[in-house]
Write a protein that holds these residues in place. Structure first.
Motif, PDB file in Angstrom:
ATOM      1  N   LYS A 186       0.601  -0.920   0.462  1.00  0.00           N
ATOM      2  CA  LYS A 186       0.253   0.190   0.172  1.00  0.00           C
ATOM      3  C   LYS A 186       1.033   0.653   0.127  1.00  0.00           C
ATOM      4  O   LYS A 186       1.730   1.565   1.229  1.00  0.00           O
ATOM      5  N   CYS A 187       0.827   2.387  -1.298  1.00  0.00           N
ATOM      6  CA  CYS A 187       2.095   3.190  -1.551  1.00  0.00           C
ATOM      7  C   CYS A 187       0.882   4.128  -1.228  1.00  0.00           C
ATOM      8  O   CYS A 187       0.095   4.697  -1.831  1.00  0.00           O
ATOM      9  N   PHE A 188       1.900   5.662  -0.462  1.00  0.00           N
ATOM     10  CA  PHE A 188       1.203   6.895  -0.372  1.00  0.00           C
ATOM     11  C   PHE A 188       1.644   7.147  -0.537  1.00  0.00           C
ATOM     12  O   PHE A 188       2.863   8.252   0.144  1.00  0.00           O
ATOM     13  N   LEU A 189       2.547   7.571  -1.786  1.00  0.00           N
ATOM     14  CA  LEU A 189       3.898   8.863  -2.104  1.00  0.00           C
ATOM     15  C   LEU A 189       3.357   9.357  -3.420  1.00  0.00           C
ATOM     16  O   LEU A 189       2.919   9.398  -4.261  1.00  0.00           O
ATOM     17  N   SER A 190       4.378  10.432  -3.227  1.00  0.00           N
ATOM     18  CA  SER A 190       4.578  11.389  -3.944  1.00  0.00           C
ATOM     19  C   SER A 190       4.939  11.459  -5.693  1.00  0.00           C
ATOM     20  O   SER A 190       5.791  11.213  -6.131  1.00  0.00           O
ATOM     21  N   GLY A 191       4.752  11.724  -6.681  1.00  0.00           N
ATOM     22  CA  GLY A 191       5.021  12.115  -7.579  1.00  0.00           C
ATOM     23  C   GLY A 191       5.276  10.749  -8.584  1.00  0.00           C
ATOM     24  O   GLY A 191       4.743  10.303  -8.600  1.00  0.00           O
ATOM     25  N   MET A 192       5.983  10.263  -9.119  1.00  0.00           N
ATOM     26  CA  MET A 192       6.331   9.131  -9.720  1.00  0.00           C
ATOM     27  C   MET A 192       7.671   8.548  -8.807  1.00  0.00           C
ATOM     28  O   MET A 192       8.834   8.676  -9.833  1.00  0.00           O
TER      29      MET A 192
END
Length: 409
Positions: A181-187
């Motif tokens: 489960k990822c909550f990351l900004s950008g790419m």
């Protein structure tokens, strides 16, 4: 053609036994979802697995537009939208893009939702939809921003065991999956390292140094999510990927060697005449002393003519379940490197008719062990790189559950 398929289904008694039917010179590949039959008709030797996979993905797409419902009413209410989606997801018999996130960028029409369906989520489409459709990263949209960048990784394994009454392991394997489960900004670009044998040997070759000591495992039947860079995996044996936003299944695997069994069961069942039976079961936890298992259930089968049973347990509670024809022993929390025993006096109903010999079905177990993997799989590192250079918080969790965990008695 439609009537021929419908009449064939109605006249066939063994419904659902085979998803492929031959009628005339055509093959009908179908699936039944609730009260709806989805049928693909081919006149040549087509790939059946690809066709059925297309049906599964198409149903998931329709559900995303219809608010989670897919039945006769949803189809009637969204007939025009279904035709528009079919025109995009299949061209001249070849499947195209079936990603709901991408299709919603340029098919913005909302489906007629059932009053019982979930509320639509707020989607913020990026300005450049063409890049999402034709680019290399179609599963993730640009412009994502989070105040706190976090990654959650779960390794979930199911242990399958068949053990003889003498304690010999007849069959043992573990199937696992890595959920993220990822909550990351950008790419961001993520790199995951595991303690698999091939990966460690490849790393030692690249860095020109001896391989690290410690337990290594051999992964079998590995299946990756589409986001994984297979070229880099084949060359470097590391899992590199640009993750989708939110929750997804990164990979699945199976292991057949070097399985660490979390529990050992020692049963003893004695038939004392025609009306009594003595049952003794000892369960020993083999995992670390600082760990514990949750929701441990031991099901000991008994004959159908069982009248009642009296118990003595060192931990948990036990009772006779007449519906399942077994003694059910439940332990809420089972510490590691400990033993627990259950003794039971079973009374049987006396019958005049000569009874058949009891087949003695195997004892079954259910459990859940946090922070333990039966295969020994471990995460060596999880690196996150993004051009803005923000800091991330990584969370890793392990859990082992019982699959088909059976012990003959």
């Amino acid at each position: 053609m439609v009537d021929a398929f419908r009449m064939h289904i109605l006249q066939t008694k063994d419904l659902g036994t085979c998803p492929v039917r031959q009628i005339g010179g055509c093959s009908f590949l179908y699936m039944r979802i609730s009260n709806v039959y989805i049928v693909i008709v081919v006149s040549s030797n087509a790939n059946a697995a690809c066709a059925l996979r297309f049906v599964v993905e198409a149903v998931a797409l329709f559900k995303s537009y219809f608010g989670g419902a897919f039945d006769e009413d949803a189809i009637r209410n969204n007939f025009v939208l279904i035709y528009e989606l079919l025109d995009e997801i299949m061209d001249f018999g070849y499947p195209q893009n079936l990603s709901p996130e991408i299709l919603k960028l340029y098919i913005t029409q909302e489906g007629v939702r059932s009053p019982f369906s979930s509320k639509p989520q707020d989607s913020r489409p990026p300005a450049n939809a063409t890049l999402q459709v034709t680019g290399a990263v179609g599963w993730r949209r640009e412009g994502l921003v989070y105040k706190k960048n976090e990654v959650f990784l779960d390794i979930v394994e199911s242990v399958n065991l068949l053990m003889s009454s003498k304690g010999t392991v007849l069959r043992c394997d573990a199937t696992g999956k890595i959920l993220m489960k990822c909550f990351l900004s950008g790419m961001p670009d993520l790199k995951l390292g595991l303690n698999d044998k091939i990966g460690l040997e490849k790393e030692a070759q690249i860095k020109a140094r001896p391989a690290r000591s410690g337990k290594t495992i051999e992964l079998d039947d590995v299946t990756f999510h589409q986001c994984v860079n297979l070229t880099r995996f084949n060359s470097e044996k590391t899992v590199s990927f640009v993750p989708p936003d939110g929750e997804f299944e990164l990979m699945k695997y199976r292991i057949t060697e070097g399985i660490s069994l979390p529990f050992r069961v020692f049963p003893s069942i004695k038939e004392l005449g025609r009306t009594r039976m003595e049952v003794n079961v000892k369960v020993k936890s083999v995992f670390g002393a600082k760990m514990f298992a949750l929701g441990v259930v031991v099901k000991v089968p008994v004959p159908k003519q069982t009248a009642k049973a009296s118990f003595q347990v060192t931990n948990g509670k036990a009772k006779y379940n007449a519906t399942l024809d077994c003694l059910v022993w439940k332990v809420r929390k089972f510490p590691g490197q400990t033993e627990a025993t259950m003794s039971a006096e079973v009374e049987l109903i006396s019958t005049i008719v000569e009874k058949k010999s009891w087949t003695r079905p195997p004892i079954q177990m259910e459990f859940q062990v946090p922070m333990f993997t039966a295969s020994g799989l471990r995460v060596r590192f999880l690196k996150v790189w993004e051009k803005s250079g923000y800091n991330t918080v990584e969370w890793v969790r392990y859990i082992t559950r019982a699959g088909s965990y059976e012990i003959r008695c």
